[in-house]
Design a protein around this motif. Structure first.
Motif, mmCIF file in Angstrom:
data_model
loop_
_atom_site.group_PDB
_atom_site.id
_atom_site.type_symbol
_atom_site.label_atom_id
_atom_site.label_comp_id
_atom_site.label_asym_id
_atom_site.label_seq_id
_atom_site.Cartn_x
_atom_site.Cartn_y
_atom_site.Cartn_z
ATOM 1 N N ALA A 168 0.810 -1.221 0.000
ATOM 2 C CA ALA A 168 0.000 0.000 0.000
ATOM 3 C C ALA A 168 0.839 1.265 0.000
ATOM 4 C CB ALA A 168 -0.933 -0.010 1.210
ATOM 5 N N TYR A 169 2.058 1.170 0.494
ATOM 6 C CA TYR A 169 2.922 2.351 0.615
ATOM 7 C C TYR A 169 3.942 2.429 -0.515
ATOM 8 C CZ TYR A 169 5.940 5.732 3.116
ATOM 9 O OH TYR A 169 6.676 6.830 3.494
ATOM 10 N N TYR A 170 4.622 1.310 -0.784
ATOM 11 C CA TYR A 170 5.699 1.297 -1.769
ATOM 12 C C TYR A 170 5.239 0.910 -3.170
ATOM 13 C CZ TYR A 170 8.891 1.508 2.223
ATOM 14 O OH TYR A 170 9.557 1.894 3.359
ATOM 15 N N ASN A 171 4.200 0.116 -3.270
ATOM 16 C CA ASN A 171 3.784 -0.385 -4.589
ATOM 17 C C ASN A 171 2.259 -0.534 -4.656
ATOM 18 O OD1 ASN A 171 4.345 -1.357 -7.235
ATOM 19 N ND2 ASN A 171 4.124 -3.461 -6.533
ATOM 20 N N PRO A 172 1.528 0.568 -4.545
ATOM 21 C CA PRO A 172 0.062 0.491 -4.513
ATOM 22 C C PRO A 172 -0.568 0.150 -5.864
ATOM 23 C CG PRO A 172 0.776 2.781 -4.531
ATOM 24 C CD PRO A 172 2.020 1.952 -4.388
ATOM 25 N N LEU A 195 1.384 6.607 7.462
ATOM 26 C CA LEU A 195 1.316 7.652 6.436
ATOM 27 C C LEU A 195 0.741 7.076 5.150
ATOM 28 C CD1 LEU A 195 4.852 9.177 7.064
ATOM 29 C CD2 LEU A 195 2.678 9.865 8.088
ATOM 30 N N ALA A 196 -0.072 7.861 4.477
ATOM 31 C CA ALA A 196 -0.775 7.372 3.289
ATOM 32 C C ALA A 196 0.122 7.304 2.062
ATOM 33 C CB ALA A 196 -1.985 8.268 2.990
ATOM 34 N N GLU A 197 1.093 8.200 1.940
ATOM 35 C CA GLU A 197 1.936 8.266 0.756
ATOM 36 C C GLU A 197 3.409 8.368 1.145
ATOM 37 O OE1 GLU A 197 0.669 11.581 -1.542
ATOM 38 O OE2 GLU A 197 -1.164 10.608 -2.269
ATOM 39 N N ASP A 203 11.652 -1.397 7.972
ATOM 40 C CA ASP A 203 12.182 -1.310 6.608
ATOM 41 C C ASP A 203 11.667 -2.453 5.724
ATOM 42 O OD1 ASP A 203 13.593 -3.548 7.418
ATOM 43 O OD2 ASP A 203 15.572 -2.765 6.924
ATOM 44 N N PHE A 204 10.610 -3.143 6.164
ATOM 45 C CA PHE A 204 10.058 -4.253 5.380
ATOM 46 C C PHE A 204 9.593 -3.749 4.016
ATOM 47 C CE2 PHE A 204 6.507 -7.340 4.470
ATOM 48 C CZ PHE A 204 7.335 -8.425 4.217
ATOM 49 N N HIS A 205 9.963 -4.477 2.953
ATOM 50 C CA HIS A 205 9.680 -4.120 1.552
ATOM 51 C C HIS A 205 10.467 -2.892 1.099
ATOM 52 C CE1 HIS A 205 5.649 -6.418 0.726
ATOM 53 N NE2 HIS A 205 6.735 -7.187 0.692
ATOM 54 N N SER A 206 11.522 -2.539 1.841
ATOM 55 C CA SER A 206 12.349 -1.399 1.441
ATOM 56 C C SER A 206 13.811 -1.803 1.515
ATOM 57 C CB SER A 206 12.076 -0.208 2.360
ATOM 58 O OG SER A 206 12.824 0.922 1.977
ATOM 59 N N ARG A 207 14.701 -0.887 1.184
ATOM 60 C CA ARG A 207 16.129 -1.130 1.346
ATOM 61 C C ARG A 207 16.440 -1.243 2.833
ATOM 62 N NH1 ARG A 207 19.638 0.571 -2.924
ATOM 63 N NH2 ARG A 207 21.189 1.284 -1.436
ATOM 64 N N ARG A 208 17.499 -1.957 3.131
ATOM 65 C CA ARG A 208 17.858 -2.151 4.533
ATOM 66 C C ARG A 208 18.109 -0.810 5.207
ATOM 67 N NH1 ARG A 208 21.454 -2.557 8.463
ATOM 68 N NH2 ARG A 208 21.326 -4.364 9.855
ATOM 69 N N GLY A 209 17.408 -0.595 6.321
ATOM 70 C CA GLY A 209 17.607 0.614 7.096
ATOM 71 C C GLY A 209 16.835 1.821 6.602
ATOM 72 N N VAL A 210 16.103 1.685 5.502
ATOM 73 C CA VAL A 210 15.271 2.791 4.992
ATOM 74 C C VAL A 210 13.882 2.616 5.614
ATOM 75 C CG1 VAL A 210 14.330 3.922 2.957
ATOM 76 C CG2 VAL A 210 16.608 2.909 2.873
ATOM 77 N N PHE A 211 13.655 3.285 6.722
ATOM 78 C CA PHE A 211 12.465 3.053 7.533
ATOM 79 C C PHE A 211 11.292 3.922 7.117
ATOM 80 C CE2 PHE A 211 16.016 1.897 10.348
ATOM 81 C CZ PHE A 211 15.610 0.626 10.732
ATOM 82 N N THR A 212 10.114 3.406 7.399
ATOM 83 C CA THR A 212 8.908 4.206 7.378
ATOM 84 C C THR A 212 8.114 3.858 8.634
ATOM 85 O OG1 THR A 212 7.050 4.978 6.045
ATOM 86 C CG2 THR A 212 7.416 2.599 6.122
ATOM 87 N N LEU A 213 7.015 4.561 8.874
ATOM 88 C CA LEU A 213 6.251 4.406 10.104
ATOM 89 C C LEU A 213 5.069 3.468 9.880
ATOM 90 C CD1 LEU A 213 6.159 5.320 13.027
ATOM 91 C CD2 LEU A 213 4.865 7.336 12.319
ATOM 92 N N LYS A 214 4.991 2.404 10.680
ATOM 93 C CA LYS A 214 3.922 1.415 10.548
ATOM 94 C C LYS A 214 3.158 1.296 11.865
ATOM 95 C CE LYS A 214 4.429 -1.854 7.617
ATOM 96 N NZ LYS A 214 4.794 -3.084 6.881
ATOM 97 N N LYS A 215 2.014 0.599 11.812
ATOM 98 C CA LYS A 215 1.189 0.465 13.008
ATOM 99 C C LYS A 215 0.492 -0.892 13.035
ATOM 100 C CE LYS A 215 -2.793 2.712 10.797
ATOM 101 N NZ LYS A 215 -3.749 3.832 10.870
ATOM 102 N N ILE A 216 0.245 -1.367 14.250
ATOM 103 C CA ILE A 216 -0.492 -2.609 14.463
ATOM 104 C C ILE A 216 -1.646 -2.308 15.409
ATOM 105 C CG2 ILE A 216 -0.392 -4.999 15.264
ATOM 106 C CD1 ILE A 216 2.640 -4.863 14.928
ATOM 107 N N PRO A 217 -2.895 -2.541 14.995
ATOM 108 C CA PRO A 217 -4.014 -2.328 15.924
ATOM 109 C C PRO A 217 -4.075 -3.433 16.976
ATOM 110 C CG PRO A 217 -4.796 -3.222 13.850
ATOM 111 C CD PRO A 217 -3.329 -2.956 13.671
ATOM 112 N N LEU A 218 -4.487 -3.099 18.164
ATOM 113 C CA LEU A 218 -4.609 -4.088 19.240
ATOM 114 C C LEU A 218 -6.017 -4.699 19.256
ATOM 115 C CD1 LEU A 218 -2.716 -2.260 22.113
ATOM 116 C CD2 LEU A 218 -1.856 -4.009 20.557
#
Length: 527
Positions: free
Chosen positions: A268-272, A431-433, A512-527
């Motif tokens: 959804a973020y890197y390859n929508p 983040l959406a984009e 950094d899942f689905h990205s280059r190593r160490g290139v982070f983005t912000l993710k979330k997990i609902p409880l």
């Protein structure tokens, strides 16, 4: 004697256009930023200053902060999978405090080595293609320009490999071993160019190459420290392979790997805009593709096991087709198969076709097609296939379909068995984009989520997401996974940082899942 001297002078003239063009690019590089040279110079500078490289280089933010502290705030560098040997090889250049001057001196040295290696390649092919030397500035204009402007290493790789093969032809095994070892330690991938030695069963030379490699490896450990190599070999590479972060979704990679990943792996973020979400089809496609290319290279190598330079050209083409990222400057490696093709092809039509494809491959501005349909965005990949097909077609008489089919099936089964299965990711994106290269940190500001992002510069960004509670102690990371109240919350192989319980409802974290190593983005997990 006088006739021989005149002939040698005549042959030198064919290198004049190449020398002039490279000299011009070297001059223009003085006003160009450091670019890829940063990944060679600053790791060595860390060693010189007594700072453990592993503590800085493998964290993109820390590495760029260090570079900025040296007075180069315009640089955005990512050491990523570069070899730790660079910190040893470039150590002498760090005694030149001006990195731009050091880059220019390196460029001058690499150009001299490149010209010298081309001269040896010219000799290896009995000086039959002087006219091609004359036209190299035309066919490789963009690769030569970008290589010099970026301060890349492929000239040095060629200057190590080609003299090594010249030395093999002249019985100088220790010199050959040194060239092969240097090329391997600088860029890792040249190990594929050492495969011709296996097919010729040059065990003594292979043994000498291993000895020299271990000696240089020991020197590098002594200079840069064992921890640098330990982290690189036991953490960085395994994690990059497991997370499949050697290639992303960017079309500039121009590889089959990037193509099928873009088509079959939705994110959804890197390859929508993926056509369909079938990660196993991506793995299957990559497996079959690699098996076909490797099968062709292995069969032809065995058929021509007495032709050392031909095997080298075959594996160079195989590498160019298999690489996960195709940079413009790396196309200089096509010089090796170009010489072999021109030497082996009998029909002018075939030579003109090969050279025409080579001209397009090396010089067509792919960025013009960035907003085009996917079939056009990967034009360089199609040209790779056309040029590789043209090369392999030349040796079609040695391709045995039945044995090739069996070999490809065996390779496919083997590659499938060692391939990492697609990993499920239960987390969503905050983040959406994707508007920045990476998200480095996040927190709360005036009751709202704020984050620090790195693009062309570092920015502080405040969002409209309300933050009522920000609990940094509720979650922990164990063995690369996030745990909350003793329960494992993540299962993907990506790196994770700073898990925080937000508003008692969600866990935010950097990934950094689905990205280059160490290139982070912000993710979330609902409880």
């Amino acid at each position: 004697m006088s006739i021989q001297i005149k002939k040698q002078r005549y042959e030198v003239y064919f290198f004049v256009p190449l020398i002039c063009l490279c000299s011009y690019f070297c001059y223009t590089s003085l006003s160009f930023h450091l670019h890829d040279f940063s990944n060679s110079y600053f790791p060595a500078l860390l060693v010189k200053e007594g700072i453990p490289p592993a503590s800085v280089l493998f964290d993109i933010y820390s590495f760029n902060q260090y570079i900025h502290s040296q007075g180069y705030p315009e640089i955005l560098a990512d050491f990523y999978l570069n070899s730790p040997f660079l910190s040893t090889a470039f150590l002498p250049l760090t005694y030149i405090e001006d990195a731009h001057l050091a880059k220019n001196i390196f460029n001058v040295f690499s150009i001299i080595c490149f010209i010298f290696s081309l001269g040896l390649l010219h000799q290896l092919y009995a000086k039959n293609h002087s006219w091609f030397i004359l036209l190299i500035p035309l066919f490789f204009f963009i690769p030569l320009r970008n290589h010099i402007l970026f301060g890349q290493l492929y000239f040095i790789v060629l200057a190590a490999m080609l003299p090594a093969y010249w030395a093999i032809q002249h019985g100088k095994e220790w010199l050959a071993a040194l060239g092969i070892s240097i090329a391997f330690l600088l860029k890792i991938f040249p190990v594929i160019m050492g495969l011709p030695l296996l097919f010729q069963q040059r065990w003594r030379l292979i043994g000498k190459a291993i000895v020299v490699t271990l000696a240089l490896f020991a020197i590098s450990i002594w200079v840069s420290g064992s921890e640098f190599w330990r982290v690189y070999l036991t953490e960085i590479w395994p994690q990059a392979i497991q997370n499949n972060s050697t290639v992303g979704f960017a079309t500039r990679s121009q590889s089959f790997d990037a193509l099928v990943k873009t088509i079959f792996v939705y994110d959804a973020y890197y390859n929508p805009n993926a056509l369909i979400d079938l990660p196993r089809l991506y793995t299957f496609g990559i497996t079959i593709y690699k098996a076909i290319i490797l099968g062709l290279a292995l069969q032809l190598s065995w058929a021509y096991r007495d032709r050392l330079l031909r095997i080298l050209a075959i594996w160079t083409v195989a590498f160019m087709l298999l690489q996960s990222r195709s940079a413009s400057y790396a196309q200089v490696l096509w010089i090796i198969p170009a010489f072999e093709f021109l030497d082996s092809a009998e029909r002018r039509r075939g030579k003109f076709l090969f050279l025409g494809l080579l001209l397009l491959l090396c010089n067509f501005p792919i960025h013009w097609l960035a907003d085009s349909p996917i079939i056009l965005r990967f034009l360089r990949l199609w040209l790779f296939w056309a040029l590789g097909g043209c090369f392999f077609y030349l040796f079609r008489s040695e391709i045995q379909q039945r044995s090739l089919t069996v070999l490809v099936l065996f390779l496919a089964i083997f590659l499938w068995s060692i391939a990492s299965p697609p990993k499920e990711d239960q987390a969503g994106y905050v983040l959406a984009e994707k508007n920045y290269f990476m998200i480095m940190d996040y927190g709360q500001q005036d009751g709202l989520l704020a984050y620090t992002a790195m693009g062309r510069k570092i920015e502080e960004v405040k969002t409209s997401i309300p933050i009522h509670s920000f609990d940094t102690t509720a979650c922990s990371i164990r063995e690369g996974q996030i745990y909350y109240q003793g329960k494992q919350m993540t299962f993907d192989p990506g790196l994770k940082k700073k898990p925080v319980l937000i508003n008692d409802l969600e866990i935010y974290f950097l990934s950094d899942f689905h990205s280059r190593r160490g290139v982070f983005t912000l993710k979330k997990i609902p409880l």
